[in-house]
Design a protein around this motif. Structure first.
Motif, PDB file in Angstrom:
ATOM      1  N   GLY A 129       0.845  -1.191   0.000  1.00  0.00           N
ATOM      2  CA  GLY A 129       0.000   0.000   0.000  1.00  0.00           C
ATOM      3  C   GLY A 129       0.881   1.241   0.000  1.00  0.00           C
ATOM      4  N   LEU A 130       0.286   2.370   0.342  1.00  0.00           N
ATOM      5  CA  LEU A 130       1.030   3.628   0.395  1.00  0.00           C
ATOM      6  C   LEU A 130       1.716   3.716   1.749  1.00  0.00           C
ATOM      7  N   GLU A 131       3.037   3.802   1.750  1.00  0.00           N
ATOM      8  CA  GLU A 131       3.735   3.726   3.043  1.00  0.00           C
ATOM      9  C   GLU A 131       3.329   4.795   4.054  1.00  0.00           C
ATOM     10  N   PRO A 132       3.200   6.068   3.656  1.00  0.00           N
ATOM     11  CA  PRO A 132       2.786   7.050   4.673  1.00  0.00           C
ATOM     12  C   PRO A 132       1.439   6.675   5.292  1.00  0.00           C
ATOM     13  N   ALA A 133       0.546   6.130   4.476  1.00  0.00           N
ATOM     14  CA  ALA A 133      -0.785   5.729   4.964  1.00  0.00           C
ATOM     15  C   ALA A 133      -0.672   4.500   5.865  1.00  0.00           C
ATOM     16  N   LEU A 134       0.126   3.534   5.443  1.00  0.00           N
ATOM     17  CA  LEU A 134       0.301   2.315   6.243  1.00  0.00           C
ATOM     18  C   LEU A 134       0.873   2.629   7.622  1.00  0.00           C
TER      19      LEU A 134
END
Ligand code: KG4
Ligand code: ZN
Length: 387
Positions: A129-134
């Protein structure tokens, strides 16, 4: 066993609590609480998911969603007297959540006031997924684990999409084959047994959901485009008018002797076809949506059929956001009914096809959250693969 799950891999913030029993042989899940905040409105204006905006929205919404979920599950009891966190806990929580904006402040204000809920563990998506979001979800889960002294377990989002099939009434028997079709993935996965995964083929370029979204953008449809294309194509399919076929798109890699997919060429073919037209009329949009959906479906069906013949599984699972598509669902139902009547087809209901936290809770249970206490130093991995 009660499991709290958190999902923040892309643009849905989701929190669930399930009660699970039956072990790995006959798992049975009861949904105690399930909350989801879709960030569609935030990203719509920009035509796609912006990672930092996604991160901000996750960090603003996790605490309210958790409180809502705990309340639904009747697990969010407040202390009778106002209580604050012990200084040592507060310090650690602040450290864990130092990069997550206002989340630490909200966390300390709201969550120290409630009693530790009677849950057995926390499952959280750690990738892909999107790392900042994860990271927001992961750090939130770690802070909760610390506050409540519960084990926390990292979960692969794609495993979640596969195991969302466990919420359906049908029994998942092995060997099984899963077709995963989402915004970031298109893959065929062979499962000899539970929690064993072999990716036998994947897209070499765009994921199928990504192609839906990009084609929708070319046709000036709002984000996320998958449901929009699906709606237009469905209207065309059901209407008596406008049935004459005017566009013919390629069916990429249909005849390749493997299980690979490619959707970038298909998307470009749409672009070139649209460029040649003087205007983008509602009729053009409807017909193009239909032909695009037909092309995608034909490729997915053909490749999956090939894999079914070669691997002879007992179950076929279709998971990921694109499996919410009506035409794709109907086409697979037809294929199995006509050509593979002994195979059990499981397509989770629509709210479980797209991103949600229930599937993460199910995966947490199947990985048996209680057995080992996972160290808190696990990381987000945007490119995590199934293994
Ligand atoms: O699994 P998901 O919710 O998120 C990811 O893990 O990527 O999948 C999102 C994707 C998006 O590309 C969205 O456009 C697509 O699923 N999608 C659909 C439909 N509903 C969602 N694509 C086609 N038809 C639909 N009805
Ligand atoms: Zn997903």
């Amino acid at each position: 066993m009660k499991i709290l799950a958190i999902e923040t891999s892309c643009d849905e913030t989701a929190v669930s609590i399930i009660e699970a029993k039956g072990g790995t042989k006959k798992p049975l899940f009861k949904v105690l609480g399930n909350s989801l905040f879709s960030q569609t409105k935030i990203h719509e204006a920009l035509g796609g998911v912006v990672p930092n905006l996604a991160k901000r929205a996750h960090s603003q919404n996790l605490v309210p969603l958790l409180l809502q979920t705990l309340a639904k599950a009747n697990l969010g009891k407040k202390y009778s007297r106002t209580k604050t966190c012990p200084i040592a806990v507060e310090k650690k929580v602040k450290k864990i959540l130092e990069r997550e904006g206002d989340l630490a402040t909200q966390f300390l204000a709201e969550l120290c006031a409630i009693k530790p809920p009677a849950i057995d563990g926390i499952a959280v998506t750690s990738g892909p997924g999107l790392e900042p979001a994860l990271w927001v979800g992961i750090n939130f889960a770690k802070a909760l684990a610390l506050l409540w002294n519960k084990p926390v377990m990292p979960i692969n989002h794609m495993e979640g999409h596969i195991l969302s099939s466990l919420f359906e009434k049908k029994q998942l028997t092995f060997p099984a084959l899963a077709l995963l079709i989402s915004g970031g993935h298109t893959e065929l996965v062979y499962m000899k047994e539970l929690l064993s995964y072999k990716v036998i083929g994947a897209t070499v370029d765009d994921a199928v959901g990504e192609a839906f979204d990009k084609v929708a953008r070319m046709m000036e449809l709002p984000y996320p485009g998958g449901p929009q294309i699906s709606k237009l194509a469905e209207e065309n399919r059901l209407s008596k008018r406008n049935q004459e076929k005017v566009f013919t798109l390629p069916r990429p890699m249909l005849k390749s002797n493997d299980y690979k997919f490619s959707f970038a060429g298909l998307k470009t073919a749409v672009l070139y076809t649209l460029r040649k037209l003087p205007t983008l009329t509602p009729e053009v949009k409807e017909k193009m949506a239909r032909e695009f959906e037909d092309a995608v479906t034909e490729v997915l069906l053909t490749k999956t059929k090939k894999a079914l013949l070669a691997y002879n599984p007992k179950t076929l699972i279709i998971g990921g956001g694109v499996s919410a598509n009506t035409h794709i669902r109907n086409s697979f139902e037809m294929l199995i009914k006509k050509e593979f009547p002994t195979i059990s087809l499981i397509i989770p209901e629509r709210s479980l096809s797209t991103d949600n936290a229930l599937m993460i809770a199910a995966a947490g249970y199947m990985r048996n959250i209680l057995k080992k206490k996972i160290p808190l130093n696990f990381k987000a991995n945007g490119n995590l693969t199934l293994s």
